[in-house]
Design an enzyme around this catalytic site. Structure first.
Site, PDB file in Angstrom:
ATOM      1  N   ALA A 164      12.980  13.596   9.217  1.00  0.00           N
ATOM      2  CA  ALA A 164      13.609  12.413   9.814  1.00  0.00           C
ATOM      3  C   ALA A 164      15.106  12.354   9.532  1.00  0.00           C
ATOM      4  O   ALA A 164      15.874  11.846  10.355  1.00  0.00           O
ATOM      5  CB  ALA A 164      12.928  11.146   9.323  1.00  0.00           C
TER       6      ALA A 164
ATOM      7  N   CYS B 132      19.178   4.522  -8.896  1.00  0.00           N
ATOM      8  CA  CYS B 132      19.940   5.216  -9.929  1.00  0.00           C
ATOM      9  C   CYS B 132      21.143   5.880  -9.293  1.00  0.00           C
ATOM     10  O   CYS B 132      21.009   6.820  -8.520  1.00  0.00           O
ATOM     11  CB  CYS B 132      19.084   6.308 -10.573  1.00  0.00           C
ATOM     12  SG  CYS B 132      18.316   5.795 -12.081  1.00  0.00           S
TER      13      CYS B 132
HETATM   14  C1  LIG Z   1      11.685   9.055   4.455  1.00  0.00           C
HETATM   15  C2  LIG Z   1      12.579   8.453   5.465  1.00  0.00           C
HETATM   16  C3  LIG Z   1      13.575   9.214   6.090  1.00  0.00           C
HETATM   17  C4  LIG Z   1      13.853  10.650   5.719  1.00  0.00           C
HETATM   18  O1  LIG Z   1      12.840  11.490   6.130  1.00  0.00           O
HETATM   19  P1  LIG Z   1      12.821  13.028   5.679  1.00  0.00           P
HETATM   20  O2  LIG Z   1      11.797  13.665   6.538  1.00  0.00           O
HETATM   21  O3  LIG Z   1      12.441  13.001   4.233  1.00  0.00           O
HETATM   22  O4  LIG Z   1      14.185  13.578   5.890  1.00  0.00           O
HETATM   23  C5  LIG Z   1      14.331   8.605   7.064  1.00  0.00           C
HETATM   24  N1  LIG Z   1      14.132   7.324   7.423  1.00  0.00           N
HETATM   25  C6  LIG Z   1      13.185   6.571   6.849  1.00  0.00           C
HETATM   26  C7  LIG Z   1      13.003   5.154   7.278  1.00  0.00           C
HETATM   27  C8  LIG Z   1      12.389   7.099   5.839  1.00  0.00           C
HETATM   28  O5  LIG Z   1      11.471   6.332   5.253  1.00  0.00           O
END
Ligand SMILES: *Cc1c(COP(=O)(O)O)cnc(C)c1O
Length: 404
Positions: free
Chosen positions: A72, A328
């Site tokens: 994401a 953190c």
């Molecule tokens: C976890 C998360 C991301 C990042 O996703 P990854 O696949 O770990 O890069 C982005 N947006 C939201 C809302 C998330 O919860």
């Protein structure tokens, strides 16, 4: 000792059925999906096509509207940077909100350095944006509105349908980070007027390192400028050899989510509600952060007043995994910017914990969670002079603290 995992918004375990589907693609079916000249490639391509269909079906989209990425974070980057590069001649203004994920906020910060103008919408004390404020922020140079579907810290669900209507009325693209919603509730970007949507496998019982960007192909047909140049994979929007194994797992995870989300969520929301109600009954000064009426069914973010969340977690972190409302940074503990945006003072933000339940959360896990929190909060409060003053009726807001 049994360990309890209530941090499913950080990542979920892979469903064993997902792992099983993936295994052959590490070994005998190892082909490159872009190899067009032999069966190894065809077999891999077929598997990718199948997964693309499984994922598209989950979100009611056309398989051609799914662009595979590494997760994401990359999907958010590709959507924002790709739209900015592609539509820059139309305008440079992007609207987002202060409670977005860092993958959106940091990308916007980067784009601001490249000449973008960014408006950050505030949220109310329930975590929701104001639609009138959104509409008022739109100008002739606005090219994109980026508002997440569900917040990762509070679970708060934004009014995506209404946002989509405003964007459609003004002819502006709407992008949504739906990472915390896809696979858990029914998500239909076309119905919501969403043109670009980011999500990821590892928040829905698939593997880490594979995600997708939904890019609308009709009414309107959207294009984003590739941020990764190379072989022209994924309709030219994202080059790089496809992570076939990961994609197969993502597809299986999507199929399982589609079939099981209703029953999963009915069960999980009951557990969440029991956790919340029991803790509120057993302990004083417990607050729920975020709008209870517009919230994901598997999340609760609670503040235990006058108890420091990080300290509280230390009383049970060998047996239970959660997240606190403190981040953190290099030198200090910062209160979560999401909770601060809801208007929580630093003290309530620091006293918050996020419980995110999942497909593998059991009744027994919730029993352990209730007991651990109750004991931990009572223990910390019994040692706290502030709690003692509060119990004696001292108005803490009127106390002046001398430096020594
Ligand atoms: C976890 C998360 C991301 C990042 O996703 P990854 O696949 O770990 O890069 C982005 N947006 C939201 C809302 C998330 O919860």
């Amino acid at each position: 000792m049994k360990r309890v995992y209530l941090d499913n918004n950080a990542t979920t375990p892979c469903d064993p059925r997902v792992v099983e589907a993936m295994l052959p693609y590490f070994t005998e079916k190892f082909g490159n999906a872009a190899s067009r000249s032999h069966p190894y490639g065809w077999e891999a391509e077929e598997a990718v096509d199948y997964a693309r269909e499984q994922i598209a079906t989950l979100i009611h989209a056309d398989p051609k509207e799914i662009i595979f990425t590494s997760g994401a974070t990359e999907s958010d980057n590709l959507a924002l940077k790709g739209v900015f590069d592609m539509y820059r001649k139309k305008g440079n203004h992007i609207i987002t909100a202060t409670t977005e994920h860092k993958a959106v906020l940091d990308t916007c910060k980067h784009l601001a350095e490249q000449g973008a103008e960014i408006t950050y919408l505030k949220v109310n004390d329930k975590g929701l944006i104001d639609l009138a404020e959104l509409e008022a922020a739109i100008k002739p140079t606005t090219i994109l509105v980026s508002i997440m579907w569900a917040n990762n810290e509070t679970g708060v669900i934004q009014p995506v349908k209404e946002i989509g209507e405003i964007c459609a009325k003004k002819g502006i693209l709407f992008m949504s980070d739906a990472t915390q919603a896809v696979g858990k509730i029914d998500v239909n970007p076309r119905e919501m007027g969403i043109h670009l949507m980011a999500f990821t496998a590892h928040k829905m019982y698939g593997p880490k390192g594979v995600g997708a960007l939904y890019v609308s192909r009709k009414n309107p047909r959207v294009k984003v400028t590739a941020q990764m140049d190379g072989g022209g994979h994924e309709r030219g929007m994202r080059s790089g050899t496809l992570n076939v194994t990961g994609i197969v797992g993502f597809g299986k995870a999507a199929e399982l989510a589609r079939k099981e989300m209703d029953q999963d969520m009915a069960r999980i929301s009951k557990l969440r509600d029991r956790l919340e109600t029991t803790l509120k009954n057993k302990l004083e000064e417990v607050y729920i952060n975020g709008d209870p009426a517009h919230r994901m069914p598997h999340v609760t973010n609670m503040s235990f007043k006058h108890v420091e969340g990080e300290g509280l977690m230390m009383t049970f972190n060998q047996r239970m995994a959660l997240s606190s409302g403190s981040a953190c940074t290099s030198a200090s503990l910062e209160p979560s910017y999401v909770l601060v945006a809801l208007g929580l003072g630093d003290d309530l933000a620091h006293s918050s914990l996020r419980f995110s339940l999942g497909r593998f959360t059991t009744d027994e896990d919730i029993d352990i969670a209730i007991q651990s929190i109750e004991e931990g909060v009572n223990h910390m409060r019994s040692l706290s002079p502030i709690w003692e003053m509060y119990k004696e009726g001292v108005d803490l807001s009127q106390v002046t603290w001398s430096p020594h």
